[in-house]
Design an enzyme around this catalytic site. Structure first.
Site, PDB file in Angstrom:
ATOM      1  N   MET A   1      41.916  -0.578   5.374  1.00  0.00           N
ATOM      2  CA  MET A   1      40.596  -0.328   4.788  1.00  0.00           C
ATOM      3  C   MET A   1      40.202  -1.535   3.974  1.00  0.00           C
ATOM      4  SD  MET A   1      38.349   2.197   4.627  1.00  0.00           S
ATOM      5  CE  MET A   1      39.339   3.619   5.001  1.00  0.00           C
ATOM      6  N   ILE A 162      44.915   2.639  10.463  1.00  0.00           N
ATOM      7  CA  ILE A 162      45.688   1.657  11.226  1.00  0.00           C
ATOM      8  C   ILE A 162      44.789   0.465  11.553  1.00  0.00           C
ATOM      9  CG2 ILE A 162      47.208   1.313  13.187  1.00  0.00           C
ATOM     10  CD1 ILE A 162      48.054   3.542  11.230  1.00  0.00           C
ATOM     11  N   GLU A 163      45.144  -0.682  11.013  1.00  0.00           N
ATOM     12  CA  GLU A 163      44.340  -1.890  11.222  1.00  0.00           C
ATOM     13  C   GLU A 163      45.227  -3.121  11.124  1.00  0.00           C
ATOM     14  OE1 GLU A 163      41.574  -2.509   7.882  1.00  0.00           O
ATOM     15  OE2 GLU A 163      42.391  -0.680   6.987  1.00  0.00           O
ATOM     16  N   GLY A 164      44.657  -4.268  11.373  1.00  0.00           N
ATOM     17  CA  GLY A 164      45.391  -5.522  11.253  1.00  0.00           C
ATOM     18  C   GLY A 164      46.627  -5.562  12.140  1.00  0.00           C
TER      19      GLY A 164
END
Length: 520
Positions: A1, A162-164
């Site tokens: 985020m 869930i990112e990067g």
């Protein structure tokens, strides 16, 4: 985020005290939550609002004392892997679960909000650290880590942000999905089923390929997703020039809705349009985004709320409740993101009630609220006499920039195509050779086809030698030689090949040639 600020650690003094006090904290965490189960399961209907709270940021945000009605349900963030034990959950790597109780009074504050009728959910992951599944490679230990958090805070709903690098790790994605499926299965027939939201980055064109793969992993593992929440923020280069943040966010939502339906269909689970919207969550970053020049305003918040309500989305969130206020005068540069203010003059207003207007349901009971599906609209029968372009045909061949009409809409070809349905549902825009331009307008009529007279130029002759600039006729169209050619059929150019020595002249050039020939 979003910039997802690193938060702050305890002072050295408090850490010293912490090591002594921890001995008196029960490892099992808060046991008094059951006293407020009635409050948690209070009757509610419809979609819900839950703003994110950065638990480790300072100054601490008092989520247990909501500043607005729309803020009485919160998404506490972020649980990540500890830096000392990859299978140990921590708050932002700074506090273990027991440490957070002592240092932040977190368990007590959670209990207070629940006691007052609020709802607490927890988000795992974020941008800055390793999500548990990324670091913890043992499936059983991973499941136990998730379960420790769910049990500690008596959660009915979890959020996986869930990112990067976490999103790129597909092996971790499989572990994550399997662990959540196992937790859900254990609780499926109990009084405390587990709702799972998957939060993903998004572009105005929808989820990335990595994002759709993550959703597919969860569905394949058997996770009953409460929904897919998209971070409508930080678009950067994916936002077309001239497109404002509101429009980009609306486009992202519409694209994600289409993708979710396709993903469920591919998983063998049909979702109607309204049921699919119920499984969509929207999370803008209020005020100044991490990307300079991207600002989500109060007016954007009002309009986005209206848009979400009209579409029937199941969840509205925001990053973050910590930031929901005007920066003080001594905050010099509001174009630099702050973790404690929005960077815009809010004139005494708050983003939370604007975004949360009408979202009065609860995450725990969203799935229990029936969704009234709309009756499918009758397919439009295209009429050649009123359609501005030819009706698409499965046996037709179409070149780049050719336009067709299909089921009441106009499409333009990106490249040569045959047999590709213009409105065939796809996950990513690059998977289809067609671009939707918009509906056929009420007063439109067929665009007259420009056809060259039969004697304008000679037909192609395979034995002839053609110099650059020579012209021939093929089915009433004029083709011009790009270089010396002999026996090279113009068929490749008809199909849009750049390697062909021939290029088709467009309508404007053809009209000009015909007029010049007629005047000579």
């Amino acid at each position: 985020m979003s910039a997802r600020f690193p938060g702050r650690k305890l002072s050295v003094v408090r850490l010293a005290v912490l090591s002594v006090v921890l001995g008196g904290v029960a490892v099992g965490g808060l046991t008094g939550f059951n006293r407020w189960e009635d409050a948690k399961s209070a009757e509610s209907t419809g979609a819900f609002f839950a703003g994110y709270v950065d638990v480790t940021a300072t100054p601490a945000y008092a989520f247990e004392v909501p500043s607005a009605d729309a803020g009485n349900s919160v998404m506490l963030s972020f649980i990540v892997a500890s830096t000392t034990d990859p299978c140990e959950p921590s708050w932002g790597t700074f506090y273990g679960l027991d440490e957070a109780e002592v240092a932040l009074d977190l368990d007590r504050r959670v209990a207070r909000l629940v006691q007052d009728g609020g709802e607490v959910t927890v988000s795992f992951g974020g941008l800055l650290n390793d999500e548990l599944a990324t670091a913890c490679t043992d499936p059983e230990d991973l499941k136990d880590a998730y379960e420790a958090v769910v049990d500690r805070y008596s959660l009915s709903t979890v959020d996986l942000d869930i990112e990067g690098e976490n999103l790129k790790d597909t092996t971790a994605g499989e572990r994550r999905a399997q662990a959540m499926a196992a937790l859900q299965a254990e609780r499926a027939d109990t009084d405390t089923p587990l709702n799972v939201w998957l939060t993903l980055p998004v572009a105005p064109t929808g989820l990335t390929a990595e994002g759709t793969a993550a959703v597919a992993q969860f569905l394949e593992a058997g996770v009953d997703l409460a929904g897919v929440n998209v971070m409508t923020m930080d678009y950067g280069g994916s936002r077309p020039e001239g497109t404002d943040m509101l429009t980009a966010s609306q486009n992202a939502a519409d694209a994600t809705h289409r993708q979710v339906q396709v993903l469920y269909e591919r998983a063998g689970k049909e979702l109607g349009p309204q049921a699919a919207w119920r499984k969509i969550g929207l999370t803008p970053m209020i005020g100044q985004n991490d990307v300079k020049g991207e600002v989500f305003t109060l007016d954007d918040a009002k309009a986005f709320n209206t848009f979400a309500a009209e579409r029937g989305v199941g969840r509205m969130s925001m990053w973050s409740l910590n930031r929901d206020g005007t920066c003080s005068e001594n905050y010099a540069d509001t174009t630099v993101v702050s973790d404690a203010c929005s960077g815009v003059d809010q004139q005494g207003m708050l983003f939370a009630p604007l975004l949360g207007e009408g979202f009065t349901g609860r995450a725990a009971t969203l799935a229990e609220v029936p969704v009234a599906e709309e009756s499918p609209e009758a397919l439009v029968e295209d009429d050649p006499e009123t359609s501005p372009y030819p009706i698409w045909s499965d046996v037709g061949t179409y070149r780049e920039d050719d336009r067709v009409v299909w089921q009441g809409n106009v499409y333009v070809a990106k490249y040569w195509t045959q047999g590709d349905l213009p409105n065939d549902p796809v996950l990513q825009a690059e998977e289809t050779p067609w671009t939707l331009l918009g509906p056929v307008l009420p007063d439109e009529r067929p665009v007259p086809a420009v056809t060259a007279p039969a004697d304008l130029y000679p037909a192609w002759d395979p034995a002839a030698v053609y110099e650059r600039g020579a012209r021939i006729l093929v089915d009433g169209r004029v083709y011009e030689a790009k270089w010396w050619s002999q026996s090279d059929s113009p068929e490749a150019a008809v199909q849009g090949s750049d390697a062909s020595p021939w290029q088709k002249l467009d309508d404007a050039a053809l009209v000009k040639i015909i007029e010049e020939k007629a005047g000579s």
